[in-house]
Design a protein around this motif. Sequence first.
Motif, PDB file in Angstrom:
ATOM      1  N   ASP A   1       0.717  -1.240   0.024  1.00 45.75           N
ATOM      2  CA  ASP A   1      -0.325   0.045  -0.089  1.00 45.75           C
ATOM      3  C   ASP A   1       0.948   1.149  -0.060  1.00 45.75           C
ATOM      4  OD1 ASP A   1      -2.173  -1.572   0.002  1.00 45.75           O
ATOM      5  OD2 ASP A   1      -2.302  -1.347   2.176  1.00 45.75           O
ATOM      6  N   GLU A   2       0.406   2.355  -0.420  1.00 47.37           N
ATOM      7  CA  GLU A   2       1.257   3.651  -0.693  1.00 47.37           C
ATOM      8  C   GLU A   2       1.927   3.953   0.565  1.00 47.37           C
ATOM      9  OE1 GLU A   2       0.546   8.052  -2.517  1.00 47.37           O
ATOM     10  OE2 GLU A   2      -0.873   6.541  -3.014  1.00 47.37           O
ATOM     11  N   ASP A   3       0.868   3.846   1.705  1.00 52.07           N
ATOM     12  CA  ASP A   3       1.556   4.441   2.884  1.00 52.07           C
ATOM     13  C   ASP A   3       2.653   3.505   3.373  1.00 52.07           C
ATOM     14  OD1 ASP A   3       0.056   2.220   3.484  1.00 52.07           O
ATOM     15  OD2 ASP A   3      -0.987   3.158   5.447  1.00 52.07           O
ATOM     16  N   GLN A   4       2.894   2.325   2.647  1.00 52.26           N
ATOM     17  CA  GLN A   4       4.173   1.577   3.096  1.00 52.26           C
ATOM     18  C   GLN A   4       5.255   1.362   2.052  1.00 52.26           C
ATOM     19  OE1 GLN A   4       2.843  -2.368   4.682  1.00 52.26           O
ATOM     20  NE2 GLN A   4       0.996  -1.621   5.279  1.00 52.26           N
ATOM     21  N   TRP A   5       5.184   2.336   1.005  1.00 55.25           N
ATOM     22  CA  TRP A   5       6.412   2.283   0.194  1.00 55.25           C
ATOM     23  C   TRP A   5       7.690   2.441   0.753  1.00 55.25           C
ATOM     24  CZ3 TRP A   5       3.966   5.352  -4.725  1.00 55.25           C
ATOM     25  CH2 TRP A   5       2.945   4.625  -5.242  1.00 55.25           C
TER      26      TRP A   5
ATOM     27  N   TRP B   1       6.921   4.433   6.771  1.00 54.95           N
ATOM     28  CA  TRP B   1       5.869   3.492   7.614  1.00 54.95           C
ATOM     29  C   TRP B   1       6.371   3.345   9.085  1.00 54.95           C
ATOM     30  CZ3 TRP B   1       6.797  -1.975   8.780  1.00 54.95           C
ATOM     31  CH2 TRP B   1       5.585  -2.415   9.233  1.00 54.95           C
TER      32      TRP B   1
ATOM     33  N   ASP C   1       5.924   6.298  11.364  1.00 57.27           N
ATOM     34  CA  ASP C   1       4.425   6.351  11.770  1.00 57.27           C
ATOM     35  C   ASP C   1       3.999   5.331  12.760  1.00 57.27           C
ATOM     36  OD1 ASP C   1       4.241   8.700  10.022  1.00 57.27           O
ATOM     37  OD2 ASP C   1       3.683   7.573   8.451  1.00 57.27           O
TER      38      ASP C   1
END
Length: 367
Positions: free
Chosen positions: A133-137, A142, A145
Amino acid sequence: MPNGTLDDHLHKLRTPLSWDRRLKICIHAGCGLRFLHNETGIDSGIIHRDVKSSNILLHENWAAKISDFGLSKTCPTNQPSTYVKTRVKGSFGYFDPRYYHTGMLTRKSDVYAFGVVLLEVLCRKRAVDKTLDEDQWSLVGWVQDSIKEGKLKHITDSKIRGEISSKSLKEFVKLVDRCLQENPKQRPTMVEVVAGLENALNLQKRFIMQHAGSRTIFGKMVGMLPFVSNGEYYALGISKVSSNNSRIASNTVRADNSMFPKMKEVRAKFQSPSSSLKEYTFDDLENATKKFSPDLLLGEGDFGKVFLGWVEQNTLAPSKQGVEIAIAVKRFHLEDFQDHAKWLAEVNFLGHLAHPNIMTLGILRKR
């Protein structure tokens, strides 16, 4: 290096790696970087500039060695804040943000990249992975956060969550957080990084010892893991100094049959490559690799291909396939001056350095 790269085991082979073994690999690699930054025995330290899991090679006893010095730069050792102004080069995901934006390279740039490697070891996720997912690229983004949200165990590789001491994990994450600080001055030195990793390992060993008598999985693990109770850590040992001042490594095993021999470091001497390196002719390397046979291809990068070869143990002359000592032969395709400069940099650095956690090099003699 018979066990390949750290990247292979974390991301390709998905090798079962205990938390204890992961910490020891990190300590070995950290010792190599500590040596480059501060202990080379020459006037300048060395900034690796491309620290990443694929440049950490693993010996058959899992001792780690730093490799690939094509992008390395020298810097004065008596001025910790000194930087080298240079074009930004390295690998995405491991870039020091300050270096990326300013072009000012320091030893703390290596510390940042090593912090990313530590995250890979803990999370078993790539530094950059666009299949997620984009928030884990971005692994760093990641994790940072997740830590803010108090999800410390959430970021840990599920295969080792049950075996990590909470104190060891907190010590490790605290160290990683320092390595990844935006301001390089707030990052630790590699001396401090190695000390922090040793502390995390000692906390883990105490945790295991405390559970040794229980019937949990931890009690069963004690008999299988090479722990000792005196706080020592292990890496590839140094056995002797040869007549030409080069260092010879040995895989001595402790009396307690521990997998890793005790670390013993020797300050390297700076000398010309001609006296410290084994020279090979092009014909030698052709014979050792069966004329660079595609069947013996180990890998390929931007600057050339790497082939498996075989040489005799005593004479280092070419030998039959599968007999005597296996070597890796990197054949560069030098298309422009920058390629040639990268090759010269790697020969120069590796030709003068000797340390149990740094790869050694042979040099080709023109035929």
